[in-house]
Design a protein around this motif. Sequence first.
Motif, PDB file in Angstrom:
ATOM      1  N   GLU A 120       0.790  -1.228   0.000  1.00  0.00           N
ATOM      2  CA  GLU A 120       0.000   0.000   0.000  1.00  0.00           C
ATOM      3  C   GLU A 120       0.823   1.279   0.000  1.00  0.00           C
ATOM      4  OE1 GLU A 120      -2.683  -0.164   3.275  1.00  0.00           O
ATOM      5  OE2 GLU A 120      -3.949  -1.716   2.362  1.00  0.00           O
ATOM      6  N   LYS A 140       2.768  -4.080 -10.276  1.00  0.00           N
ATOM      7  CA  LYS A 140       1.474  -3.891 -10.925  1.00  0.00           C
ATOM      8  C   LYS A 140       0.339  -4.416 -10.048  1.00  0.00           C
ATOM      9  CE  LYS A 140       3.096  -4.328 -15.722  1.00  0.00           C
ATOM     10  NZ  LYS A 140       3.007  -5.163 -16.948  1.00  0.00           N
ATOM     11  N   ASP A 141      -0.795  -3.735 -10.102  1.00  0.00           N
ATOM     12  CA  ASP A 141      -2.014  -4.177  -9.426  1.00  0.00           C
ATOM     13  C   ASP A 141      -1.851  -4.298  -7.917  1.00  0.00           C
ATOM     14  OD1 ASP A 141      -3.347  -4.391 -11.918  1.00  0.00           O
ATOM     15  OD2 ASP A 141      -2.488  -6.376 -12.221  1.00  0.00           O
ATOM     16  N   ASN A 142      -1.019  -3.423  -7.336  1.00  0.00           N
ATOM     17  CA  ASN A 142      -0.967  -3.238  -5.903  1.00  0.00           C
ATOM     18  C   ASN A 142      -1.620  -1.894  -5.569  1.00  0.00           C
ATOM     19  OD1 ASN A 142       0.883  -5.225  -4.140  1.00  0.00           O
ATOM     20  ND2 ASN A 142       1.701  -5.152  -6.232  1.00  0.00           N
ATOM     21  N   PRO A 143      -2.161  -1.728  -4.373  1.00  0.00           N
ATOM     22  CA  PRO A 143      -2.774  -0.436  -4.016  1.00  0.00           C
ATOM     23  C   PRO A 143      -1.830   0.753  -4.166  1.00  0.00           C
ATOM     24  CG  PRO A 143      -3.413  -2.115  -2.433  1.00  0.00           C
ATOM     25  CD  PRO A 143      -2.381  -2.746  -3.323  1.00  0.00           C
ATOM     26  N   CYS A 145       0.097   1.488  -6.450  1.00  0.00           N
ATOM     27  CA  CYS A 145       0.124   1.991  -7.823  1.00  0.00           C
ATOM     28  C   CYS A 145      -0.856   3.135  -8.037  1.00  0.00           C
ATOM     29  CB  CYS A 145      -0.171   0.860  -8.805  1.00  0.00           C
ATOM     30  SG  CYS A 145       1.042  -0.471  -8.780  1.00  0.00           S
ATOM     31  N   GLU A 146      -1.837   3.277  -7.158  1.00  0.00           N
ATOM     32  CA  GLU A 146      -2.841   4.328  -7.288  1.00  0.00           C
ATOM     33  C   GLU A 146      -2.386   5.652  -6.677  1.00  0.00           C
ATOM     34  OE1 GLU A 146      -6.400   2.784  -5.592  1.00  0.00           O
ATOM     35  OE2 GLU A 146      -6.422   0.984  -6.855  1.00  0.00           O
ATOM     36  N   GLN A 147      -1.212   5.659  -6.020  1.00  0.00           N
ATOM     37  CA  GLN A 147      -0.705   6.880  -5.397  1.00  0.00           C
ATOM     38  C   GLN A 147      -0.213   7.857  -6.467  1.00  0.00           C
ATOM     39  OE1 GLN A 147      -0.781   7.594  -2.213  1.00  0.00           O
ATOM     40  NE2 GLN A 147      -1.260   5.615  -1.302  1.00  0.00           N
ATOM     41  N   PRO A 148      -0.325   9.171  -6.198  1.00  0.00           N
ATOM     42  CA  PRO A 148       0.191  10.159  -7.157  1.00  0.00           C
ATOM     43  C   PRO A 148       1.690   9.987  -7.388  1.00  0.00           C
ATOM     44  CG  PRO A 148      -1.206  11.212  -5.496  1.00  0.00           C
ATOM     45  CD  PRO A 148      -0.983   9.803  -5.036  1.00  0.00           C
ATOM     46  N   TYR A 150       3.345   7.734  -8.725  1.00  0.00           N
ATOM     47  CA  TYR A 150       3.761   6.397  -8.265  1.00  0.00           C
ATOM     48  C   TYR A 150       5.131   5.999  -8.784  1.00  0.00           C
ATOM     49  CZ  TYR A 150       4.281   1.427  -9.374  1.00  0.00           C
ATOM     50  OH  TYR A 150       4.787   0.170  -9.593  1.00  0.00           O
ATOM     51  N   ASP A 165       7.930  -2.407 -13.445  1.00  0.00           N
ATOM     52  CA  ASP A 165       6.684  -2.828 -14.102  1.00  0.00           C
ATOM     53  C   ASP A 165       6.902  -3.106 -15.596  1.00  0.00           C
ATOM     54  OD1 ASP A 165       5.500  -2.510 -11.653  1.00  0.00           O
ATOM     55  OD2 ASP A 165       4.656  -0.543 -12.103  1.00  0.00           O
TER      56      ASP A 165
END
Length: 249
Positions: A120, A140-143, A145-148, A150, A165
Amino acid sequence: PPPPTYNGKALFGHPMLSTIKASYNGIAQLGAGWLEDLTNLRLLDLSNNKLATCDNLSPYATTIDLSHNSIWELTGLQQCRRLQRLSLASNLISSLDALAARPTGLPVLEAIDLAGNRIESFEECAKLAALKGLRALSLKDNPVCEQPDYRIEVLSRLLQLKRLDDTPVDAAEQQEALERKEQREQEEKAKAEALKAEQEERERAAKEAAEEEARRKAEEEAAKEAAGEGGEAPPRSRPHEDLGLSRCL
């Protein structure tokens, strides 16, 4: 149903084995010693099983695939000192503490696939900096990755990476990552200095308050002692009474 039970020595017991592909076998755990005699083993594929830990893996394998299991604990990896490539994709991993242990037990690890887990934070990713030989990483596909920002945030914490990645790190990204790292270190230093100054100010104020309280108590005690030694002071004569007495004399 209970997981299948294997005679591991019989299943993996050939001393000349260099490759084991045991995916899709419902394996829930490896018994102690099953793989320790396979000194020629280089590839161990245990993907798509039911493993929850990394215990009792081969200390000789250079490539291990543990993807698509239920792994959440990584401590057993420390014995894999020849490991160069590791896949842990599609598991339940949220902590990388075991990979950050010092001295690390993975001195030649070059590539890790951690796609599809539960990582995370950038701080968790930063623990991989202990792996000095790490050059390729997939998140890839970890929470996280959604951070600004990243990609730059990860690279700024793992400057040794050449690929993230499945995408090469170019010179511009390396420079931006280095500048981001330096900026973050300056901000952290300034924050630490501000916190230190604030703590020193609190300590100074607390010391002054304690000293003031001590003076107040000392004055109160001195006043009580003076009152106790002198008793009740006699009433003072009024000026006109003194004058009348003088005339009489």
